[in-house]
Design a protein around this motif. Structure first.
Motif, PDB file in Angstrom:
ATOM      1  N   ARG A  36       0.834  -1.204   0.000  1.00  0.00           N
ATOM      2  CA  ARG A  36       0.000   0.000   0.000  1.00  0.00           C
ATOM      3  C   ARG A  36       0.865   1.249   0.000  1.00  0.00           C
ATOM      4  O   ARG A  36       0.496   2.269  -0.561  1.00  0.00           O
ATOM      5  CB  ARG A  36      -0.936   0.011   1.211  1.00  0.00           C
ATOM      6  CG  ARG A  36      -1.925  -1.129   1.159  1.00  0.00           C
ATOM      7  CD  ARG A  36      -2.888  -1.083   2.297  1.00  0.00           C
ATOM      8  NE  ARG A  36      -3.903  -0.049   2.120  1.00  0.00           N
ATOM      9  CZ  ARG A  36      -4.898   0.159   2.955  1.00  0.00           C
ATOM     10  NH1 ARG A  36      -5.022  -0.597   4.017  1.00  0.00           N
ATOM     11  NH2 ARG A  36      -5.771   1.106   2.744  1.00  0.00           N
ATOM     12  N   ASP A 197      -5.464   1.486  -6.650  1.00  0.00           N
ATOM     13  CA  ASP A 197      -5.600   1.334  -5.184  1.00  0.00           C
ATOM     14  C   ASP A 197      -6.240   0.002  -4.852  1.00  0.00           C
ATOM     15  O   ASP A 197      -5.839  -0.697  -3.929  1.00  0.00           O
ATOM     16  CB  ASP A 197      -6.513   2.438  -4.614  1.00  0.00           C
ATOM     17  CG  ASP A 197      -5.740   3.717  -4.380  1.00  0.00           C
ATOM     18  OD1 ASP A 197      -4.504   3.682  -4.479  1.00  0.00           O
ATOM     19  OD2 ASP A 197      -6.399   4.753  -4.140  1.00  0.00           O
ATOM     20  N   ARG A 200      -3.930  -2.861  -4.976  1.00  0.00           N
ATOM     21  CA  ARG A 200      -3.015  -2.959  -3.820  1.00  0.00           C
ATOM     22  C   ARG A 200      -3.730  -3.449  -2.571  1.00  0.00           C
ATOM     23  O   ARG A 200      -3.144  -4.089  -1.725  1.00  0.00           O
ATOM     24  CB  ARG A 200      -2.373  -1.590  -3.546  1.00  0.00           C
ATOM     25  CG  ARG A 200      -1.201  -1.297  -4.460  1.00  0.00           C
ATOM     26  CD  ARG A 200      -0.531   0.003  -4.094  1.00  0.00           C
ATOM     27  NE  ARG A 200      -1.337   1.156  -4.488  1.00  0.00           N
ATOM     28  CZ  ARG A 200      -1.403   1.621  -5.722  1.00  0.00           C
ATOM     29  NH1 ARG A 200      -0.727   1.028  -6.672  1.00  0.00           N
ATOM     30  NH2 ARG A 200      -2.141   2.660  -6.020  1.00  0.00           N
TER      31      ARG A 200
END
Ligand code: HEM
Length: 464
Positions: A36, A197, A200
């Motif tokens: 992240r 995003d 991840r």
């Protein structure tokens, strides 16, 4: 050679296949947090520590990462029948691109659509596009003369994205993008960030109702609106000669005698536009960035375009003689490979390099780490176009470099993209000398679904 890849030498059948080495629970937990924060750093470190094939949890989901040319060759080419796109990465991508070619799961529907579109990407079709590419590039370079005259810093990434979108729209669909095109680019950039995003950290699912998921739905609706507008605009007028739109519209399945539904047509157009402008525009931004970073390399490109073109607009026939410019492009695509990650799903049990791959496994291929493999690229992080002289290319195994993928699902737009990159780079070099603004920090990577320059590329342009 790493110990893991050395296992390829053991003849299969003599030694029973081994389970793929696994990251420990602790490594996976640390990895989840690191993914992240800095996905690339995590992947680079994992490959360094665990070698060319290992099992890990990517964003929490079980995956086998392969990072050796023989393994990529096996998955993408030699045993491609066993690997489709019914996997986590492409399921997320299909939320946006639906069943269009790029994210299509595979099998007969994919084969049929690829067959329909193939003729639009033949060398002779690409030759027809080159005047569009140079005309539109000329327009942008003329716009840049004003800020160049003032010595202003220009954020080139957004402008190049718009150029690449206009090129693909005009070349493939015979339409021009107006302000709606800019809106579409902004929408897709946001979609790309949400999807990146999600990759991840895949929670909550994209189908849930949360602020970012609702926003995603709204962006997709807006993008669909743009495609509907393009279809209407294109249907409203005859085209002088058949383009991709005509081919799609007239496509007929020989067995069933049916064409594409309106929805299929819209999906294919959306997928082709995204595939066609996003990766190219990122590549061009990175090429400009590297030219500005290496004045000696830029000087050699200037010398080459001056001597080959002598001030003329480049044509397709000039490109084979712009060899050094092409080497700069190839090296940029190695280090800044825009379609930097892909995934396959094992339909049936398989063995890769002596390791057991049970059916249902998601196999992750990361071209960012792959193009930095130290066994094949000495001092891999160094930017060096000399790696792409004919002698150096001949010295390397064939499959160590594949920015356009390989096998039946390799990039349909490869010649289109390379022609575009070559013409735009040559024309920029004819017009401007470019530098980085003083004191500018190095630009980092934004690893979205494609690999973006974080914060965009800002350059100073000096009229030559
Ligand atoms: C520098 C620019 C580009 C790069 C680096 C690139 C890279 C790639 C890669 C690596 C794949 C294979 C992905 C996989 O195997 O999972 C791919 C697929 C594809 N690309 Fe490109 N691409 C570029 C430009 C373009 C352009 C300009 C077009 C069209 C105008 C295009 C159309 C496609 C399509 C349709 C596919 C899917 C092919 C299929 O699944 O049958 N690409 N691209």
């Amino acid at each position: 050679m790493s110990t893991v890849s050395a296992r390829l030498d053991s003849p299969e059948g003599k030694n029973p296949p081994q389970p793929v080495p696994r990251l420990s629970l602790r490594e996976n937990l640390v990895g989840l947090a690191e993914m992240r924060r800095d996905q690339l750093a995590f992947l680079v470190r994992s490959v360094r520590t665990h070698g060319d094939i290992f099992h890990m949890r990517l964003g929490g989901l079980p995956t086998v990462m392969v990072n050796h040319p023989d393994y990529l060759q096996h998955v993408l080419v030699d045993n491609h029948q066993n690997y489709d796109k019914d996997n986590f990465l492409y399921r997320a991508t299909r939320t946006v691109l639906r069943e269009g070619l790029i994210a299509n799961k595979g099998g007969e529907p994919w084969r049929r659509h690829r067959r329909i579109m193939q003729p639009s990407f033949s060398r002779s079709s690409v030759a027809d596009f080159t005047t569009n590419i140079s005309d539109l590039t000329g327009d942008l370079l003329r716009q840049w003369e004003e800020p160049a005259g003032r010595g202003a810093v220009v954020e080139v990434t957004t402008e190049i994205a718009n150029l690449a979108l206009r090129i693909v729209l005009r070349a493939l669909f015979g339409v021009d993008a107006d302000d709606r095109g800019r809106r579409f680019e902004r929408d897709f950039l946001e979609v790309n960030a949400i999807a990146g995003d999600f990759f991840r950290f895949p929670f909550p699912p994209l189908s849930w109702y949360s602020p970012s998921r609702n926003r995603l739905r709204q962006l997709i609706r807006e993008m669909d609106g743009f495609i509907a507008y393009l279809i209407d605009a294109r249907l409203a007028r005859e085209s002088e000669k058949p383009d991709l739109f005509t081919l799609l519209l007239n496509a007929m399945d020989e067995e069933t005698g049916t064409g594409l539904t309106h929805e299929q047509l819209a999906n294919e157009i959306l997928a082709m536009i995204i595939a066609g402008y996003e990766t190219s525009s990122n590549s061009i931004s990175w090429i400009f960035y590297q030219l500005a970073a290496y004045p000696d390399i830029q000087r050699r490109v200037h010398d080459e375009v001056d001597s080959v073109l002598d001030g003329r607009v480049p044509t397709l026939d000039d490109l084979p003689r712009l060899t050094y410019t092409r080497m700069v492009i190839d090296e940029t695509l190695r280090l800044f490979t825009p379609a930097w990650q892909t995934m396959r799903h094992a339909v049936d049990d398989d063995v890769i390099g002596g390791y057991r791959i049970p059916r249902g496994t998601d196999v992750y291929l990361n071209l960012f780490t792959f193009h930095r493999h130290p066994d094949f690229w000495p001092d891999p992080a160094r930017f060096d176009p000399e790696r792409f002289t004919p002698e150096e290319i001949a010295r390397r195994p064939r499959h160590v470099y594949q920015p356009f993928g390989s096998g039946p699902r390799h990039c349909l737009g490869k010649h289109f993209a390379l022609t575009e990159l070559h013409i735009i780079t040559a024309m920029l070099a004819q017009a401007f000398h470019i530098t980085r603004p003083e004191g500018q920090a190095p630009v980092g990577f934004a690893p979205l679904i494609t690999l973006h320059p974080k914060g965009g590329i800002h350059l100073r342009l000096h009229r030559r």
